[in-house]
Design a protein around this motif. Structure first.
Motif, short mmCIF file in Angstrom:
data_model
loop_
_atom_site.label_atom_id
_atom_site.label_comp_id
_atom_site.label_asym_id
_atom_site.label_seq_id
_atom_site.Cartn_x
_atom_site.Cartn_y
_atom_site.Cartn_z
N UNK A 152 0.85 -1.20 0.00
CA UNK A 152 0.00 0.00 0.00
C UNK A 152 0.88 1.24 0.00
N UNK A 153 1.93 1.17 0.81
CA UNK A 153 2.87 2.30 0.91
C UNK A 153 4.13 1.91 0.11
N UNK A 154 5.24 2.61 0.35
CA UNK A 154 6.43 2.26 -0.44
C UNK A 154 6.89 0.84 -0.17
N UNK A 155 6.72 0.42 1.08
CA UNK A 155 7.12 -0.95 1.43
C UNK A 155 6.18 -1.41 2.54
N UNK A 156 5.26 -2.31 2.19
CA UNK A 156 4.36 -2.85 3.20
C UNK A 156 3.11 -2.02 3.41
N UNK A 157 2.42 -2.35 4.50
CA UNK A 157 1.11 -1.75 4.73
C UNK A 157 1.12 -0.65 5.77
N UNK A 158 2.28 -0.14 6.08
CA UNK A 158 2.37 1.02 6.99
C UNK A 158 3.42 1.97 6.42
N UNK A 159 3.24 3.26 6.67
CA UNK A 159 4.22 4.22 6.14
C UNK A 159 5.55 4.11 6.89
N UNK A 176 7.17 22.43 -9.12
CA UNK A 176 7.96 22.75 -10.32
C UNK A 176 7.33 22.17 -11.59
N UNK A 177 6.12 21.66 -11.46
CA UNK A 177 5.36 21.12 -12.60
C UNK A 177 6.14 20.04 -13.36
N UNK A 178 6.78 19.14 -12.61
CA UNK A 178 7.45 17.99 -13.24
C UNK A 178 6.37 16.99 -13.69
N UNK A 179 6.73 16.17 -14.66
CA UNK A 179 5.79 15.18 -15.19
C UNK A 179 5.67 14.00 -14.22
N UNK A 180 4.45 13.80 -13.72
CA UNK A 180 4.23 12.69 -12.77
C UNK A 180 3.33 11.61 -13.37
N UNK A 181 3.17 11.67 -14.68
CA UNK A 181 2.34 10.65 -15.36
C UNK A 181 3.08 9.31 -15.39
N UNK A 182 2.31 8.22 -15.42
CA UNK A 182 2.90 6.89 -15.64
C UNK A 182 3.78 6.40 -14.50
N UNK A 183 3.47 6.84 -13.28
CA UNK A 183 4.20 6.37 -12.10
C UNK A 183 3.17 5.79 -11.12
N UNK A 184 2.48 4.70 -11.52
CA UNK A 184 1.31 4.27 -10.74
C UNK A 184 1.63 3.84 -9.31
N UNK A 185 2.73 3.12 -9.12
CA UNK A 185 3.03 2.62 -7.77
C UNK A 185 3.48 3.78 -6.87
N UNK A 186 4.28 4.64 -7.45
CA UNK A 186 4.79 5.80 -6.70
C UNK A 186 3.63 6.69 -6.26
N UNK A 187 2.74 7.00 -7.20
CA UNK A 187 1.65 7.92 -6.88
C UNK A 187 0.60 7.25 -5.99
N UNK A 188 0.47 5.92 -6.08
CA UNK A 188 -0.46 5.22 -5.17
C UNK A 188 0.07 5.31 -3.73
N UNK A 189 1.38 5.15 -3.58
CA UNK A 189 1.97 5.28 -2.24
C UNK A 189 1.80 6.71 -1.72
N UNK A 190 2.03 7.68 -2.61
CA UNK A 190 1.83 9.09 -2.22
C UNK A 190 0.39 9.32 -1.77
N UNK A 191 -0.57 8.84 -2.55
CA UNK A 191 -1.99 9.05 -2.21
C UNK A 191 -2.34 8.37 -0.88
N UNK A 193 -0.36 7.83 1.61
CA UNK A 193 0.23 8.65 2.69
C UNK A 193 -0.62 9.87 2.98
N UNK A 194 -1.07 10.53 1.92
CA UNK A 194 -1.78 11.80 2.12
C UNK A 194 -3.17 11.62 2.73
#
Ligand SMILES: N[C@@H](CCC(=O)N[C@@H](CS)C(=O)NCC(=O)O)C(=O)O
Length: 211
Positions: A152-159, A176-191, A193-194
């Motif tokens: 769920x998070x970067x590693x495991x089910x807890x942050x 800085x408006x960097x491209x964050x498209x096509x990073x599904x696992x990274x953005x799922x972990x971010x979401x 966390x938030x």
């Protein structure tokens, strides 16, 4: 504990998240990086490296966000920022370092300022530099997440430590408006966390010096 930090500093944000995850109270002392307060002699007396964050515990001054977070984890073990097994810890530290040692150092304030002021790069060129290295670093981060266990998070089910590094980097990338498209696992972990109060409370807009 006193935390010398700046609302927009991603290294500071990492430590704020760790403090909030562990429910540790701290005094927030703002150091205005954009105004150069970190370069003043008064701040050199606090932080020998003239950087934020700096955590003061029992009159000891601790620098480097990764070292500070590991100190907090050792002195306040629950909830843990690192897995119980050596392999897991190596994986989480690698993820955290991929952000803190690979992406962040070439995109922090003093490097970007050097590109503009000393080398004369335009705002567009500076942003191209930033976006290139952030994108390349996050693509590598995504591939590393794909190699790890489903989480769920970067590693495991807890942050943990890696999430403390990832979230501030994504905030910065968005600024800085960097491209964050096509990073599904990274953005799922971010979401994931938030959704948590600790991350909400630590974010730049929730800081006393937010502008
Ligand atoms: N590796 C350090 C990085 C510290 C750092 O570069 N902090 C930035 C803010 S995120 C800073 O103080 N920048 C001041 C400057 O670049 O002049 C850490 O993880 O704490």
């Amino acid at each position: 504990m006193k935390l010398y930090n700046y609302f927009r500093s991603s290294a500071s944000f990492r430590v704020r998240i760790a403090l909030h995850l562990k429910g540790l109270p701290y005094e927030y002392i703002a150091v205005h990086l954009a105004k150069g307060e970190h370069k003043l002699p008064a701040y050199s007396a606090v932080a020998a490296d003239n950087l934020v964050p700096n955590l003061v515990v029992d009159n000891q001054h601790l620098s480097q966000s990764l070292a500070i977070m590991e100190f907090l984890d050792e002195t306040h073990p629950s909830p843990a920022l690192l897995p119980p097994d050596a392999l897991g810890r190596a994986r989480v530290r690698a993820l955290a370092q991929s952000i803190a040692c690979e992406i962040h150092p070439i995109n922090n304030l003093r490097v970007l300022k050097y590109l503009s002021s000393t080398l004369g790069l335009s705002e567009d060129q500076k942003n191209t530099w930033y976006r290139h290295w952030v994108r390349e670093g996050l693509e590598s981060f995504e591939r590393q997440l794909a190699q790890g266990p489903q989480s769920t998070f970067c590693y495991g089910d807890a942050p943990g430590l890696a999430d403390c590094c990832l979230v501030p980097q994504i905030f910065n990338a968005k600024r800085f408006e960097a491209n964050l498209e096509g990073l599904p696992l990274t953005m799922a972990a971010f979401d994931a966390c938030m959704k948590l109060e600790a991350f909400q409370k630590a974010q730049p807009s929730a800081c006393p010096d937010a502008e």
